[in-house]
Design a protein around this motif. Structure first.
Motif, PDB file in Angstrom:
ATOM      1  N   ILE A 175     118.838 -33.831  30.386  1.00 55.04           N
ATOM      2  CA  ILE A 175     117.755 -33.914  29.393  1.00 55.04           C
ATOM      3  C   ILE A 175     118.292 -33.594  28.006  1.00 55.04           C
ATOM      4  CG2 ILE A 175     115.607 -32.811  28.619  1.00 55.04           C
ATOM      5  CD1 ILE A 175     114.902 -32.484  31.615  1.00 55.04           C
ATOM      6  N   ALA A 176     119.101 -32.542  27.910  1.00 55.50           N
ATOM      7  CA  ALA A 176     119.678 -32.154  26.620  1.00 55.50           C
ATOM      8  C   ALA A 176     120.642 -33.215  26.107  1.00 55.50           C
ATOM      9  CB  ALA A 176     120.376 -30.806  26.759  1.00 55.50           C
ATOM     10  N   GLU A 177     121.503 -33.732  26.997  1.00 53.58           N
ATOM     11  CA  GLU A 177     122.491 -34.739  26.595  1.00 53.58           C
ATOM     12  C   GLU A 177     121.821 -36.007  26.068  1.00 53.58           C
ATOM     13  OE1 GLU A 177     124.887 -35.417  30.002  1.00 53.58           O
ATOM     14  OE2 GLU A 177     126.046 -33.548  29.794  1.00 53.58           O
ATOM     15  N   LEU A 178     120.690 -36.368  26.655  1.00 54.87           N
ATOM     16  CA  LEU A 178     119.999 -37.597  26.257  1.00 54.87           C
ATOM     17  C   LEU A 178     119.047 -37.377  25.079  1.00 54.87           C
ATOM     18  CD1 LEU A 178     119.130 -39.031  29.803  1.00 54.87           C
ATOM     19  CD2 LEU A 178     120.978 -39.762  28.282  1.00 54.87           C
ATOM     20  N   GLY A 179     118.935 -36.131  24.623  1.00 51.75           N
ATOM     21  CA  GLY A 179     118.045 -35.839  23.501  1.00 51.75           C
ATOM     22  C   GLY A 179     116.583 -35.992  23.840  1.00 51.75           C
ATOM     23  N   LEU A 180     116.193 -35.575  25.060  1.00 51.61           N
ATOM     24  CA  LEU A 180     114.824 -35.785  25.529  1.00 51.61           C
ATOM     25  C   LEU A 180     114.035 -34.484  25.665  1.00 51.61           C
ATOM     26  CD1 LEU A 180     115.513 -38.412  28.362  1.00 51.61           C
ATOM     27  CD2 LEU A 180     114.714 -38.878  26.030  1.00 51.61           C
ATOM     28  N   ARG A 181     114.535 -33.412  25.094  1.00 55.06           N
ATOM     29  CA  ARG A 181     113.847 -32.133  25.263  1.00 55.06           C
ATOM     30  C   ARG A 181     112.428 -32.140  24.691  1.00 55.06           C
ATOM     31  NH1 ARG A 181     118.710 -27.879  23.747  1.00 55.06           N
ATOM     32  NH2 ARG A 181     119.520 -27.598  25.875  1.00 55.06           N
ATOM     33  N   ASP A 182     112.203 -32.974  23.697  1.00 58.48           N
ATOM     34  CA  ASP A 182     110.885 -32.992  23.061  1.00 58.48           C
ATOM     35  C   ASP A 182     109.857 -33.796  23.848  1.00 58.48           C
ATOM     36  OD1 ASP A 182     112.309 -35.355  22.526  1.00 58.48           O
ATOM     37  OD2 ASP A 182     111.064 -35.780  20.771  1.00 58.48           O
ATOM     38  N   CYS A 183     110.301 -34.539  24.876  1.00 61.89           N
ATOM     39  CA  CYS A 183     109.349 -35.399  25.589  1.00 61.89           C
ATOM     40  C   CYS A 183     109.414 -35.258  27.106  1.00 61.89           C
ATOM     41  CB  CYS A 183     109.560 -36.867  25.194  1.00 61.89           C
ATOM     42  SG  CYS A 183     111.157 -37.541  25.651  1.00 61.89           S
ATOM     43  N   VAL A 184     110.212 -34.322  27.623  1.00 59.85           N
ATOM     44  CA  VAL A 184     110.301 -34.097  29.067  1.00 59.85           C
ATOM     45  C   VAL A 184     110.011 -32.633  29.350  1.00 59.85           C
ATOM     46  CG1 VAL A 184     111.753 -34.156  31.124  1.00 59.85           C
ATOM     47  CG2 VAL A 184     111.994 -35.945  29.388  1.00 59.85           C
ATOM     48  N   THR A 185     109.101 -32.377  30.274  1.00 61.51           N
ATOM     49  CA  THR A 185     108.739 -31.017  30.675  1.00 61.51           C
ATOM     50  C   THR A 185     108.936 -30.858  32.170  1.00 61.51           C
ATOM     51  OG1 THR A 185     107.048 -30.909  28.938  1.00 61.51           O
ATOM     52  CG2 THR A 185     106.911 -29.274  30.709  1.00 61.51           C
ATOM     53  N   LEU A 186     109.744 -29.868  32.554  1.00 57.96           N
ATOM     54  CA  LEU A 186     109.921 -29.530  33.967  1.00 57.96           C
ATOM     55  C   LEU A 186     108.931 -28.425  34.314  1.00 57.96           C
ATOM     56  CD1 LEU A 186     113.834 -29.506  34.293  1.00 57.96           C
ATOM     57  CD2 LEU A 186     112.237 -31.408  34.661  1.00 57.96           C
ATOM     58  N   LEU A 187     108.018 -28.720  35.207  1.00 60.44           N
ATOM     59  CA  LEU A 187     106.931 -27.797  35.528  1.00 60.44           C
ATOM     60  C   LEU A 187     107.291 -26.816  36.641  1.00 60.44           C
ATOM     61  CD1 LEU A 187     104.046 -30.428  35.569  1.00 60.44           C
ATOM     62  CD2 LEU A 187     104.581 -28.833  33.717  1.00 60.44           C
ATOM     63  N   GLY A 188     108.374 -27.093  37.385  1.00 61.42           N
ATOM     64  CA  GLY A 188     108.700 -26.260  38.533  1.00 61.42           C
ATOM     65  C   GLY A 188     107.755 -26.536  39.691  1.00 61.42           C
ATOM     66  N   SER A 189     107.842 -25.695  40.732  1.00 57.97           N
ATOM     67  CA  SER A 189     106.956 -25.853  41.887  1.00 57.97           C
ATOM     68  C   SER A 189     105.514 -25.552  41.485  1.00 57.97           C
ATOM     69  CB  SER A 189     107.383 -24.915  43.009  1.00 57.97           C
ATOM     70  OG  SER A 189     108.659 -25.269  43.493  1.00 57.97           O
ATOM     71  N   GLN A 190     104.608 -26.399  41.933  1.00 53.18           N
ATOM     72  CA  GLN A 190     103.205 -26.251  41.575  1.00 53.18           C
ATOM     73  C   GLN A 190     102.318 -26.414  42.809  1.00 53.18           C
ATOM     74  OE1 GLN A 190     102.054 -25.328  38.632  1.00 53.18           O
ATOM     75  NE2 GLN A 190     104.063 -25.360  37.639  1.00 53.18           N
ATOM     76  N   SER A 191     101.130 -25.860  42.731  1.00 60.91           N
ATOM     77  CA  SER A 191     100.173 -25.981  43.822  1.00 60.91           C
ATOM     78  C   SER A 191      99.652 -27.414  43.903  1.00 60.91           C
ATOM     79  CB  SER A 191      99.007 -25.025  43.602  1.00 60.91           C
ATOM     80  OG  SER A 191      98.230 -25.452  42.489  1.00 60.91           O
TER      81      SER A 191
END
Length: 320
Positions: free
Chosen positions: A190-206
């Motif tokens: 994500i960092a290498e592609l410059g996508l930090r502003d548009c990708v969110t990792l939510l982790g495990s969710q219910s």
């Protein structure tokens, strides 16, 4: 007889490491047999084909209790001795046609009644569409993905497709639910592609959070290398979200390309970017695919369909 089974069953891995593991199943088999007699249990159904199947094979040798199996993933994933497991079971339900075809091809000694198709499904009363899905304020297409952060799930393909879309001037936002061993590598990409502003990792969710995320998305994507069937695709389609999957494994049994969803080749960021660009430019098409997807899941993959297949095989006609 249990000792003989533990000694002779042709499971995978070396004998020195595997045999003690099988012997260790004998005591749990005795406990299970005792409880079955005490509680009046007359049969077992096993939803995997691994050690749980061997446990029931042992219990059958102890007290004669019959059992059946569900084959819910690739045959070569279950530790070997598949001919013996299939033959010992009263029947095995394959969750996809291609798994059933493999059984018919590789185990012709099985009786026709020992193998049948029983697709798993989803609760279409729970995975329902949003009452309204207004467009994002800035016109950005909202993408949701749900799956374990594992190399086989192909998150890298989706991220590189996101980068291609940005280079083409197509703005998208991606939210990913799930966790796993690839998280650090995914964060790095994500960092290498410059996508930090548009990708969110939510982790495990219910489940409730995942349903809410589905309802808020414009498109669902899972770019796996392959899926035995792909329940998460069913969930997305049941929620009325236009769904993009990979044409590998059993996914094509769920998604009919261009009719109720979109299929792309696995491991192809370019093909995925092309498909997403078309959807981004055509909101009406997204709406059509979402409606058709839900209708298809209700018709073919409601959980009650698979449940009734199992019920009828065991007990006769299923209640309404």
């Amino acid at each position: 007889r249990c000792l003989k089974l533990a000694w002779t069953l042709p499971v995978e891995s070396s004998g020195k490491r595997k045999r003690p593991k099988l012997w260790q199943l004998i005591v749990p088999a005795c406990v299970l047999a005792r409880d079955a007699k005490t509680r009046g249990i007359t049969r077992f159904h096993v939803h995997t084909c691994s050690n749980a199947a061997i446990l029931c094979m042992m219990t059958r040798r102890l007290i004669g209790t019959p059992f059946s199996l569900t084959l819910n993933a690739n045959i070569n994933w279950w530790g070997g001795a598949m001919a013996e497991k299939f033959a010992d079971a009263d029947f095995t339900i394959a969750i996809t046609q291609w798994l059933l075809d493999e059984m018919q091809r590789d185990y012709p000694q099985l009786r026709p009644g020992q193998r049948l198709l029983g697709r798993i499904g989803v609760d279409t009363d729970k995975w329902t569409p949003a009452e309204a899905r207004p467009p994002s304020a800035d016109g950005t297409m909202r993408i949701f993905s749900l799956g374990r952060l594992h190399i086989s799930k192909g998150h890298w393909v989706l991220l590189r497709a996101m980068k291609l879309l940005r280079d083409r001037g197509i703005e998208t936002r991606l939210r990913v639910a799930g966790d796993g061993p690839e998280r650090a590598n995914i964060e790095k990409l994500i960092a290498e592609l410059g996508l930090r502003d548009c990708v969110t990792l939510l982790g495990s969710q219910s489940e409730d959070v995942c349903i809410a995320e589905m309802r808020a998305a414009d498109v669902f994507v899972l770019s796996s290398d392959a899926e035995p069937l792909g329940v998460v695709y069913m969930e997305a389609m049941s929620a009325g979200v236009p769904t993009v999957g990979t044409a590998a494994g059993g996914v094509a049994e769920i998604i009919t390309d261009g009719v109720d969803g979109v299929l792309v080749p696995p491991k192809s960021p370019e093909a995925l970017a092309d498909a997403l660009e078309q959807l981004a430019r055509d909101p009406q098409r997204r709406e059509q695919l979402g409606k058709a997807g839900r209708e298809s899941i209700i018709r073919n993959f409601d959980a009650r369909i698979g449940a009734s297949t199992l019920y009828e095989r065991m007990f006769g006609a299923a209640p309404r």
